[in-house]
Design a protein around this motif. Structure first.
Motif, PDB file in Angstrom:
ATOM      1  N   GLU A 111      63.232  41.846  12.457  1.00 33.63           N
ATOM      2  CA  GLU A 111      63.376  42.577  13.719  1.00 33.63           C
ATOM      3  C   GLU A 111      64.302  43.770  13.557  1.00 33.63           C
ATOM      4  O   GLU A 111      64.082  44.829  14.155  1.00 33.63           O
ATOM      5  CB  GLU A 111      63.888  41.646  14.815  1.00 33.63           C
ATOM      6  N   VAL A 112      65.342  43.596  12.768  1.00 35.60           N
ATOM      7  CA  VAL A 112      66.260  44.707  12.496  1.00 35.60           C
ATOM      8  C   VAL A 112      65.524  45.794  11.716  1.00 35.60           C
ATOM      9  O   VAL A 112      65.629  46.985  12.020  1.00 35.60           O
ATOM     10  CB  VAL A 112      67.505  44.230  11.728  1.00 35.60           C
ATOM     11  N   GLU A 113      64.752  45.381  10.707  1.00 32.14           N
ATOM     12  CA  GLU A 113      63.965  46.336   9.910  1.00 32.14           C
ATOM     13  C   GLU A 113      63.011  47.128  10.809  1.00 32.14           C
ATOM     14  O   GLU A 113      62.877  48.352  10.676  1.00 32.14           O
ATOM     15  CB  GLU A 113      63.166  45.594   8.837  1.00 32.14           C
ATOM     16  N   ALA A 114      62.354  46.417  11.715  1.00 33.78           N
ATOM     17  CA  ALA A 114      61.403  47.074  12.605  1.00 33.78           C
ATOM     18  C   ALA A 114      62.088  48.125  13.469  1.00 33.78           C
ATOM     19  O   ALA A 114      61.549  49.213  13.692  1.00 33.78           O
ATOM     20  CB  ALA A 114      60.712  46.030  13.483  1.00 33.78           C
ATOM     21  N   HIS A 115      63.290  47.821  13.938  1.00 35.93           N
ATOM     22  CA  HIS A 115      64.031  48.764  14.785  1.00 35.93           C
ATOM     23  C   HIS A 115      64.341  50.037  14.003  1.00 35.93           C
ATOM     24  O   HIS A 115      64.176  51.149  14.518  1.00 35.93           O
ATOM     25  CB  HIS A 115      65.318  48.106  15.277  1.00 35.93           C
ATOM     26  N   PHE A 116      64.768  49.886  12.772  1.00 33.53           N
ATOM     27  CA  PHE A 116      65.132  51.046  11.954  1.00 33.53           C
ATOM     28  C   PHE A 116      63.904  51.831  11.506  1.00 33.53           C
ATOM     29  O   PHE A 116      63.977  53.043  11.308  1.00 33.53           O
ATOM     30  CB  PHE A 116      65.966  50.606  10.747  1.00 33.53           C
ATOM     31  N   ASN A 117      62.783  51.142  11.355  1.00 38.46           N
ATOM     32  CA  ASN A 117      61.560  51.823  10.920  1.00 38.46           C
ATOM     33  C   ASN A 117      60.848  52.560  12.052  1.00 38.46           C
ATOM     34  O   ASN A 117      60.023  53.434  11.803  1.00 38.46           O
ATOM     35  CB  ASN A 117      60.592  50.814  10.299  1.00 38.46           C
ATOM     36  N   ASN A 118      61.187  52.201  13.286  1.00 44.34           N
ATOM     37  CA  ASN A 118      60.426  52.704  14.434  1.00 44.34           C
ATOM     38  C   ASN A 118      61.149  53.753  15.268  1.00 44.34           C
ATOM     39  O   ASN A 118      60.632  54.158  16.315  1.00 44.34           O
ATOM     40  CB  ASN A 118      60.016  51.541  15.344  1.00 44.34           C
ATOM     41  N   LEU A 119      62.332  54.204  14.809  1.00 45.35           N
ATOM     42  CA  LEU A 119      63.077  55.207  15.568  1.00 45.35           C
ATOM     43  C   LEU A 119      63.509  56.357  14.658  1.00 45.35           C
ATOM     44  O   LEU A 119      63.742  56.148  13.460  1.00 45.35           O
ATOM     45  CB  LEU A 119      64.312  54.576  16.228  1.00 45.35           C
ATOM     46  N   LEU A 121      65.860  59.668  13.150  1.00 44.77           N
ATOM     47  CA  LEU A 121      67.248  59.842  12.736  1.00 44.77           C
ATOM     48  C   LEU A 121      68.158  60.134  13.927  1.00 44.77           C
ATOM     49  O   LEU A 121      69.293  59.651  13.988  1.00 44.77           O
ATOM     50  CB  LEU A 121      67.334  60.985  11.719  1.00 44.77           C
ATOM     51  N   ARG A 122      67.655  60.915  14.888  1.00 42.17           N
ATOM     52  CA  ARG A 122      68.463  61.300  16.043  1.00 42.17           C
ATOM     53  C   ARG A 122      69.073  60.095  16.749  1.00 42.17           C
ATOM     54  O   ARG A 122      70.223  60.125  17.185  1.00 42.17           O
ATOM     55  CB  ARG A 122      67.590  62.087  17.036  1.00 42.17           C
ATOM     56  N   TYR A 123      68.313  59.014  16.860  1.00 43.77           N
ATOM     57  CA  TYR A 123      68.809  57.814  17.538  1.00 43.77           C
ATOM     58  C   TYR A 123      70.020  57.236  16.815  1.00 43.77           C
ATOM     59  O   TYR A 123      71.026  56.878  17.436  1.00 43.77           O
ATOM     60  CB  TYR A 123      67.694  56.769  17.618  1.00 43.77           C
ATOM     61  N   PHE A 124      69.944  57.150  15.490  1.00 43.06           N
ATOM     62  CA  PHE A 124      71.020  56.525  14.717  1.00 43.06           C
ATOM     63  C   PHE A 124      72.261  57.413  14.623  1.00 43.06           C
ATOM     64  O   PHE A 124      73.356  56.942  14.328  1.00 43.06           O
ATOM     65  CB  PHE A 124      70.502  56.146  13.326  1.00 43.06           C
ATOM     66  N   GLN A 125      72.097  58.716  14.869  1.00 46.49           N
ATOM     67  CA  GLN A 125      73.241  59.613  14.952  1.00 46.49           C
ATOM     68  C   GLN A 125      73.911  59.539  16.313  1.00 46.49           C
ATOM     69  O   GLN A 125      75.077  59.883  16.470  1.00 46.49           O
ATOM     70  CB  GLN A 125      72.808  61.056  14.670  1.00 46.49           C
ATOM     71  N   THR A 126      73.157  59.078  17.305  1.00 46.67           N
ATOM     72  CA  THR A 126      73.652  59.045  18.672  1.00 46.67           C
ATOM     73  C   THR A 126      74.514  57.825  18.950  1.00 46.67           C
ATOM     74  O   THR A 126      75.533  57.912  19.639  1.00 46.67           O
ATOM     75  CB  THR A 126      72.473  59.076  19.668  1.00 46.67           C
ATOM     76  N   ASN A 205      58.044  53.602  17.772  1.00 49.88           N
ATOM     77  CA  ASN A 205      56.652  53.809  17.356  1.00 49.88           C
ATOM     78  C   ASN A 205      55.736  52.661  17.768  1.00 49.88           C
ATOM     79  O   ASN A 205      54.510  52.819  17.826  1.00 49.88           O
ATOM     80  CB  ASN A 205      56.574  53.990  15.832  1.00 49.88           C
ATOM     81  N   ASP A 206      56.337  51.483  18.058  1.00 55.29           N
ATOM     82  CA  ASP A 206      55.529  50.342  18.474  1.00 55.29           C
ATOM     83  C   ASP A 206      55.397  50.241  19.991  1.00 55.29           C
ATOM     84  O   ASP A 206      54.921  49.234  20.520  1.00 55.29           O
ATOM     85  CB  ASP A 206      56.102  49.037  17.909  1.00 55.29           C
TER      86      ASP A 206
END
Length: 353
Positions: A111-119, A121-126, A205-206
Motif C-alpha cells: 500500500e505504501v508502494e502504491a501511494h508513492f507510485n501513484n502521485l 513529485l510535487r506531492y512529496f515536496q509539499t 493515478n488509481d
C-alpha cells in the motif's frame, strides 16, 4: 530606493497568494530579491507596512506562518541555489523507506508502494513524512470501507485536525475521483459558513482523491472539530451520494446578509499569470467577498473542464484574493486566447459582474 518603492508589497503578496511548495515560486522570488540583505530588509518592510497601514490586525497567524516560510525558503535558495534544489528534490526512495518503517505495524508495504507510485513529485515536496503517513492511513481506511458490506463505497473518509495556535483547522478528505469533487467539497464548507484558507488537491493515478484544506470560521479562528466535523461529514456525504441534494439550494436557504468590511467599491480583477509556473496557468481573482464565492468559482471552472491543481485563498477587509493553479482537460497550461476568454466569461458570471 526604486526597488523598495516598487516591491514593498511583493513579499506579503507572494506569501499569501502563491504556492510556496512549488520551487519555481521560491527561485523566482529569490531572483527578484537578489541578496540576503535585501530579503531581510523586505521582511522588515513588510511588517512595518502592516503596522503603518493598520493591516497587522488582519494579518493572522496563518499569514505570518506563510510569510516566515517564504523567508526561510528564500534564504536557503539565496545561500546556495543548487543545494536548495537538491534538498527540495530529496530522494523519494528515502522518504518511502522511512514511511514504510513508520507504518510497518499497521499498513502493508504494498500500500505504501502504491501511494508513492501513484502521485507526482510535487506531492512529496509539499508534505512531511508524518503527513504522508497520515494520508496513507486514511486511504487504507477508505479501501477497507470498500470491502465492508455495511459501508457506502462512495462515502468519503474525513480527518479533522484542529490547529488553534495557527487560527485554522486542517481537513483531509479521501474519496473516489469523479466530476465536481472539489466544487462539492467547497460547497459543503460554505453551507456551514466556513472559510477556506488553502487547498492542496491531489488525484492518484488509481482514481483516489486526496484533498487537504485549511479552514477557519468567519471570525478567523480555527473551526473546532467538536463543533463542525459531524455536520460537515453529513453534508458532504449528501453532496456526494444524493442526486437530489442541491448545494446551491442549500446555500440560498442558509444565506445571511454579510456586512462588507471595506470602504467604497472594490473592483473585480481577473488576471492570468503564464510566467511564474512552467506547468500551470495561475489564475488570480480579486473581487468583493460573497457567500459561497469559492464554490461558484470552482463550478464555473468545472463547467469548462478546467482542473484546479491547487488553490491559495485569502480574504481581507471583505475582499476575496484567490489564486488558482489550473490546467485544461488535457492536463496542459491554458494559453489559447479562446480558452482564456471562455474562462473569463464564466468567472465574471460566477462573481456577478
Amino acid at each position: 530606493m526604486f526597488f523598495w518603492l516598487d516591491q514593498h508589497l511583493l513579499m506579503g503578496q507572494i506569501a499569501v497568494r502563491r504556492n510556496l511548495e512549488d520551487e519555481e515560486t521560491i527561485l523566482d522570488f529569490a531572483r527578484r530579491v537578489g541578496s540576503q540583505q535585501r530579503l531581510d530588509m523586505l521582511l522588515l518592510l513588510t511588517f512595518a507596512d502592516q503596522e503603518g497601514t493598520g493591516e497587522s490586525k488582519n494579518w493572522t497567524s496563518w499569514k505570518n506562518l506563510l510569510l516566515w516560510e517564504l523567508y526561510h525558503q528564500t534564504s536557503r535558495a539565496l545561500a546556495n541555489r543548487e543545494e536548495f534544489i537538491i534538498e527540495r528534490r530529496k530522494s523519494i526512495e528515502q522518504i518511502k523507506e522511512k514511511t514504510k518503517a513508520r507504518l510497518s505495524s499497521r499498513i502493508d508495504e504494498e500500500e505504501v508502494e502504491a501511494h508513492f507510485n501513484n502521485l507526482p513529485l510535487r506531492y512529496f515536496q509539499t508534505f512531511s513524512e508524518e503527513a504522508i503517513s497520515i494520508h496513507i492511513e486514511l486511504i487504507h481506511r477508505f479501501f477497507m470501507n470498500q470491502i465492508d458490506s455495511s459501508s457506502n463505497v462512495l462515502a468519503p473518509v474525513v480527518k479533522w485536525i484542529d490547529k488553534p495556535e495557527l487560527d485554522h483547522s486542517e481537513v483531509i478528505i479521501v474519496t473516489w475521483d469523479r466530476l465536481g469533487v472539489f466544487s462539492r467539497i467547497c460547497g459543503s464548507f460554505s453551507i456551514l459558513g466556513l472559510s477556506i484558507l488553502s487547498a492542496d488537491i491531489h488525484t492518484r493515478n488509481d482514481g483516489i482523491v486526496l484533498d487537504v484544506f485549511k479552514v477557519c470560521t468567519s471570525n478567523k479562528e480555527f473551526a473546532s472539530k467538536e463543533q463542525y466535523k459531524n455536520a460537515f461529514c453529513k453534508i458532504l456525504e449528501k453532496a456526494f451520494l444524493s442526486e437530489s441534494f442541491d448545494i446551491t439550494e442549500q446555500l440560498t436557504k442558509n444565506r445571511t446578509i454579510i456586512k462588507e468590511d471595506f470602504e467604497g467599491e472594490f473592483p473585480t480583477s481577473i488576471t492570468f499569470d503564464q510566467d511564474s509556473s512552467k506547468k500551470y496557468t495561475i489564475l488570480d481573482i480579486q473581487t468583493p467577498d460573497k457567500p459561497a464565492l469559492l464554490y461558484r468559482i470552482s463550478n464555473a471552472l468545472l463547467a469548462l473542464g478546467i482542473e484546479i491543481v491547487s488553490a491559495r485563498i485569502a480574504t481581507e477587509k471583505g475582499a476575496a484574493l484567490d489564486t488558482f493553479y489550473i490546467v485544461n482537460k488535457n492536463g496542459e497550461k491554458i494559453v489559447k486566447d479562446e480558452e482564456i476568454k471562455e474562462i473569463l466569461r464564466n468567472i465574471r458570471k460566477a462573481v456577478g459582474i
